[in-house]
Write a protein that holds these residues in place. Sequence first.
Motif, PDB file in Angstrom:
ATOM      1  N   TYR A 167     -29.584 -23.344 -15.404  1.00 50.90           N
ATOM      2  CA  TYR A 167     -30.493 -23.090 -14.755  1.00 50.90           C
ATOM      3  C   TYR A 167     -30.020 -22.739 -13.224  1.00 50.90           C
ATOM      4  N   THR A 168     -30.939 -21.596 -12.609  1.00 51.07           N
ATOM      5  CA  THR A 168     -30.564 -21.371 -11.182  1.00 51.07           C
ATOM      6  C   THR A 168     -31.447 -22.640 -10.335  1.00 51.07           C
ATOM      7  N   MET A 169     -30.805 -22.819  -9.390  1.00 51.85           N
ATOM      8  CA  MET A 169     -31.618 -24.009  -8.363  1.00 51.85           C
ATOM      9  C   MET A 169     -32.094 -23.409  -7.490  1.00 51.85           C
ATOM     10  N   GLY A 170     -33.415 -23.714  -6.800  1.00 43.47           N
ATOM     11  CA  GLY A 170     -33.659 -23.397  -5.488  1.00 43.47           C
ATOM     12  C   GLY A 170     -34.289 -24.423  -4.878  1.00 43.47           C
ATOM     13  N   TRP A 171     -34.071 -24.266  -3.504  1.00 42.17           N
ATOM     14  CA  TRP A 171     -34.975 -25.276  -2.297  1.00 42.17           C
ATOM     15  C   TRP A 171     -36.117 -24.360  -1.666  1.00 42.17           C
ATOM     16  N   PHE A 172     -37.305 -25.131  -1.839  1.00 42.15           N
ATOM     17  CA  PHE A 172     -38.321 -24.499  -1.125  1.00 42.15           C
ATOM     18  C   PHE A 172     -38.959 -25.474   0.092  1.00 42.15           C
ATOM     19  N   ARG A 173     -39.723 -25.193   1.037  1.00 48.86           N
ATOM     20  CA  ARG A 173     -40.327 -26.114   1.667  1.00 48.86           C
ATOM     21  C   ARG A 173     -41.654 -25.605   1.930  1.00 48.86           C
TER      22      ARG A 173
ATOM     23  N   THR B 282     -31.205 -20.400  -2.827  1.00 49.04           N
ATOM     24  CA  THR B 282     -31.218 -20.700  -4.118  1.00 49.04           C
ATOM     25  C   THR B 282     -29.711 -20.160  -4.700  1.00 49.04           C
ATOM     26  N   ILE B 283     -29.170 -21.020  -5.773  1.00 52.28           N
ATOM     27  CA  ILE B 283     -28.170 -21.015  -6.192  1.00 52.28           C
ATOM     28  C   ILE B 283     -27.956 -20.709  -7.851  1.00 52.28           C
ATOM     29  N   ALA B 284     -27.087 -19.702  -8.180  1.00 53.75           N
ATOM     30  CA  ALA B 284     -26.952 -19.605  -9.539  1.00 53.75           C
ATOM     31  C   ALA B 284     -26.424 -20.592 -10.363  1.00 53.75           C
ATOM     32  N   TRP B 285     -26.510 -20.773 -11.770  1.00 57.65           N
ATOM     33  CA  TRP B 285     -26.026 -21.753 -12.457  1.00 57.65           C
ATOM     34  C   TRP B 285     -24.662 -21.862 -12.222  1.00 57.65           C
ATOM     35  N   SER B 286     -23.701 -21.013 -12.055  1.00 52.75           N
ATOM     36  CA  SER B 286     -22.385 -21.110 -11.801  1.00 52.75           C
ATOM     37  C   SER B 286     -21.963 -21.509 -10.550  1.00 52.75           C
ATOM     38  N   GLY B 287     -22.927 -21.382  -9.613  1.00 59.43           N
ATOM     39  CA  GLY B 287     -22.578 -21.586  -8.200  1.00 59.43           C
ATOM     40  C   GLY B 287     -21.900 -20.530  -7.613  1.00 59.43           C
ATOM     41  N   THR B 288     -21.534 -19.527  -8.058  1.00 61.52           N
ATOM     42  CA  THR B 288     -21.017 -18.030  -7.539  1.00 61.52           C
ATOM     43  C   THR B 288     -21.670 -17.392  -6.566  1.00 61.52           C
ATOM     44  N   ARG B 289     -23.069 -17.416  -6.898  1.00 63.90           N
ATOM     45  CA  ARG B 289     -24.113 -16.541  -6.154  1.00 63.90           C
ATOM     46  C   ARG B 289     -24.948 -17.328  -5.424  1.00 63.90           C
ATOM     47  N   THR B 290     -25.306 -17.093  -4.342  1.00 66.42           N
ATOM     48  CA  THR B 290     -26.424 -17.937  -3.204  1.00 66.42           C
ATOM     49  C   THR B 290     -27.054 -16.805  -2.732  1.00 66.42           C
ATOM     50  N   ASP B 291     -28.287 -17.282  -2.133  1.00 66.86           N
ATOM     51  CA  ASP B 291     -29.376 -16.706  -1.409  1.00 66.86           C
ATOM     52  C   ASP B 291     -30.012 -17.441  -0.388  1.00 66.86           C
TER      53      ASP B 291
ATOM     54  N   VAL C 270     -36.011 -25.474 -10.430  1.00 64.69           N
ATOM     55  CA  VAL C 270     -35.077 -24.730 -11.294  1.00 64.69           C
ATOM     56  C   VAL C 270     -35.838 -23.682 -11.952  1.00 64.69           C
ATOM     57  N   ASN C 271     -35.133 -22.476 -12.452  1.00 65.73           N
ATOM     58  CA  ASN C 271     -35.540 -21.250 -13.359  1.00 65.73           C
ATOM     59  C   ASN C 271     -34.598 -20.753 -14.093  1.00 65.73           C
ATOM     60  N   LYS C 272     -34.640 -20.361 -15.245  1.00 62.57           N
ATOM     61  CA  LYS C 272     -33.806 -19.468 -16.179  1.00 62.57           C
ATOM     62  C   LYS C 272     -33.581 -17.917 -15.995  1.00 62.57           C
ATOM     63  N   ARG C 273     -34.353 -17.617 -14.866  1.00 61.21           N
ATOM     64  CA  ARG C 273     -34.541 -15.982 -14.712  1.00 61.21           C
ATOM     65  C   ARG C 273     -33.241 -15.773 -13.773  1.00 61.21           C
ATOM     66  N   GLY C 274     -32.841 -16.537 -13.119  1.00 60.14           N
ATOM     67  CA  GLY C 274     -31.697 -16.180 -11.962  1.00 60.14           C
ATOM     68  C   GLY C 274     -32.177 -16.170 -10.600  1.00 60.14           C
ATOM     69  N   ILE C 275     -31.447 -15.393  -9.723  1.00 57.85           N
ATOM     70  CA  ILE C 275     -31.764 -15.713  -8.264  1.00 57.85           C
ATOM     71  C   ILE C 275     -32.976 -15.117  -7.932  1.00 57.85           C
ATOM     72  N   GLU C 276     -33.952 -15.940  -7.670  1.00 57.49           N
ATOM     73  CA  GLU C 276     -35.239 -15.597  -7.446  1.00 57.49           C
ATOM     74  C   GLU C 276     -35.820 -16.143  -6.275  1.00 57.49           C
ATOM     75  N   VAL C 277     -36.445 -15.503  -5.486  1.00 58.01           N
ATOM     76  CA  VAL C 277     -37.114 -16.156  -4.070  1.00 58.01           C
ATOM     77  C   VAL C 277     -38.609 -16.709  -4.150  1.00 58.01           C
ATOM     78  N   LEU C 278     -39.224 -16.089  -5.217  1.00 57.70           N
ATOM     79  CA  LEU C 278     -40.705 -16.501  -5.525  1.00 57.70           C
ATOM     80  C   LEU C 278     -40.868 -18.113  -6.224  1.00 57.70           C
ATOM     81  N   SER C 279     -41.744 -18.728  -5.780  1.00 55.80           N
ATOM     82  CA  SER C 279     -41.943 -20.007  -6.125  1.00 55.80           C
ATOM     83  C   SER C 279     -42.494 -20.107  -7.559  1.00 55.80           C
TER      84      SER C 279
END
Length: 123
Positions: A32-38, A50-59, A98-107
């Motif tokens: 899963y990609t993990m994200g933080w929202f507030r 947000t961070i990709a499952w591998s940890g190699t991509r963030t936004d 978490v999501n399985k779509r990837g680097i996403e910014v929409l809740s």
Amino acid sequence: QVQLVESGGGLVQTGGSLRLSCAASGRTISPYTMGWFRQAPGKEREFVATIAWSGTRTDYADSVKGRFTISRDNAKNTGYLQMNRLKPEDTAVYYCAVNKRGIEVLSSDYIYWGQGTQVTVSS
């Protein structure tokens, strides 16, 4: 099902730091990609990082770039949000998801959510 529990919130002065944790259970979060929202009082929930499952991509949201760092430890089934140089406008309830779509910014793209942890930054 993935259960997520945030911790590490609290009260801190302007310029201070906090490290939030997001502990997952029920299933490994590795895929899963993990994200933080507030969400601040009276405002809509907003994307933080947000961070990709591998940890190699963030936004990151522009408002936190250079101050916040997202990371994860798949072996511990845990994600983190290191928050430095905190400002009063960072005051909010912080949620991990978490999501399985990837680097996403929409809740709406995230499928599992924690209950949130309060972060309050005093001026």
